[in-house]
Design a protein around this motif. Structure first.
Motif, short mmCIF file in Angstrom:
data_model
loop_
_atom_site.label_atom_id
_atom_site.label_comp_id
_atom_site.label_asym_id
_atom_site.label_seq_id
_atom_site.Cartn_x
_atom_site.Cartn_y
_atom_site.Cartn_z
N ASN A 63 52.66 41.03 10.10
CA ASN A 63 51.34 40.86 10.68
C ASN A 63 50.63 39.76 9.90
OD1 ASN A 63 48.82 41.13 11.79
ND2 ASN A 63 48.67 43.32 11.45
N GLU A 64 50.12 38.76 10.59
CA GLU A 64 49.40 37.67 9.95
C GLU A 64 47.92 37.76 10.31
OE1 GLU A 64 51.18 34.03 11.29
OE2 GLU A 64 52.92 34.28 9.98
N ILE A 65 47.07 37.50 9.34
CA ILE A 65 45.63 37.44 9.58
C ILE A 65 45.29 35.98 9.88
CG2 ILE A 65 43.34 37.87 8.63
CD1 ILE A 65 45.03 40.39 8.92
N LYS A 72 47.66 38.78 14.12
CA LYS A 72 48.74 38.28 14.97
C LYS A 72 50.03 38.92 14.50
CE LYS A 72 51.38 34.21 16.18
NZ LYS A 72 51.70 32.85 15.80
N TRP A 73 50.68 39.67 15.39
CA TRP A 73 51.96 40.28 15.07
C TRP A 73 53.05 39.24 15.32
CZ3 TRP A 73 53.08 45.51 13.82
CH2 TRP A 73 51.95 46.31 13.68
N VAL A 74 53.95 39.12 14.36
CA VAL A 74 55.06 38.17 14.47
C VAL A 74 56.36 38.97 14.46
CG1 VAL A 74 56.19 36.18 13.43
CG2 VAL A 74 53.71 36.43 13.24
N PHE A 75 57.23 38.69 15.41
CA PHE A 75 58.49 39.42 15.54
C PHE A 75 59.64 38.42 15.41
CE2 PHE A 75 55.28 41.50 18.18
CZ PHE A 75 55.20 42.71 17.51
N GLU A 76 60.64 38.80 14.66
CA GLU A 76 61.77 37.93 14.38
C GLU A 76 63.05 38.69 14.68
OE1 GLU A 76 63.38 36.99 10.15
OE2 GLU A 76 61.78 35.55 10.56
N SER A 77 63.99 38.03 15.31
CA SER A 77 65.28 38.67 15.55
C SER A 77 66.40 37.70 15.18
CB SER A 77 65.42 39.11 17.01
OG SER A 77 65.37 38.00 17.87
N ALA A 78 67.53 38.28 14.86
CA ALA A 78 68.69 37.47 14.48
C ALA A 78 69.22 36.73 15.71
CB ALA A 78 69.78 38.36 13.89
N HIS A 79 70.06 35.79 15.47
CA HIS A 79 70.67 35.03 16.54
C HIS A 79 71.40 35.99 17.48
CE1 HIS A 79 73.33 32.12 18.52
NE2 HIS A 79 72.35 31.25 18.24
N PRO A 80 71.34 35.76 18.79
CA PRO A 80 71.99 36.67 19.75
C PRO A 80 73.49 36.83 19.54
CG PRO A 80 70.54 35.14 20.89
CD PRO A 80 70.58 34.71 19.46
N ASP A 81 74.13 35.85 18.92
CA ASP A 81 75.58 35.93 18.68
C ASP A 81 75.92 36.75 17.44
OD1 ASP A 81 75.94 34.36 20.91
OD2 ASP A 81 76.05 32.49 19.76
#
Length: 141
Positions: A63-65, A72-81
């Motif tokens: 979460n960034e202020i 602002k919520w930030v979501f990160e995911s690994a590469h789909p592969d």
């Protein structure tokens, strides 16, 4: 497979629950039980948010202020592969969702037995666990 991440994912959660449930058997000092349980919950929150989720399921959130004061919520995911381990993912999701349910049951126990000071610990546990559930549920979308 990430056995060390899975170990700490389980250890901090289980440690907090066991300290809450069994701490009074080992000491009459409520303050000690309170502080150790809260520390374990904090370690669990940080570890799940920053390490376990990334390694076990390839997800991370924060979460960034903003400058205007909004969140602002930030979501990160690994590469789909990315090749994930299904056992790690199953463990992560089951424990992630089961832990808040257990804490809610403990909250109901506190309410029915009128143990307000113990309820403070449980409410903090619910807040931290639900924040991780929300973050990872949003990440998984």
């Amino acid at each position: 497979s990430h056995p060390i991440a899975a170990f700490f994912f389980l250890a901090f959660r289980l440690g907090a629950i066991l300290m809450y449930l069994l701490g009074s058997f080992f000491t009459d000092n409520f303050t000690l039980v309170f502080v150790v349980t809260i520390l374990l919950l904090a370690f669990d929150f940080w570890t799940v948010k920053n390490v376990s989720g990334r390694l076990l399921v390839g997800l991370r959130w924060w979460n960034e202020i903003q400058e205007d004061g909004s969140n602002k919520w930030v979501f990160e995911s690994a590469h789909p592969d990315r090749q994930g381990n299904s056992a790690d993912a199953r463990l992560f999701w089951w424990v992630l969702y089961a832990t808040p349910v257990l804490w809610i049951l403990l909250a109901l126990t506190c309410i029915f037995t009128l143990k307000g000071s113990w309820l403070v610990i449980v409410v903090i546990a619910i807040i931290l666990n639900v924040a991780n559930v929300y973050g990872y549920t949003q990440c998984d979308k």
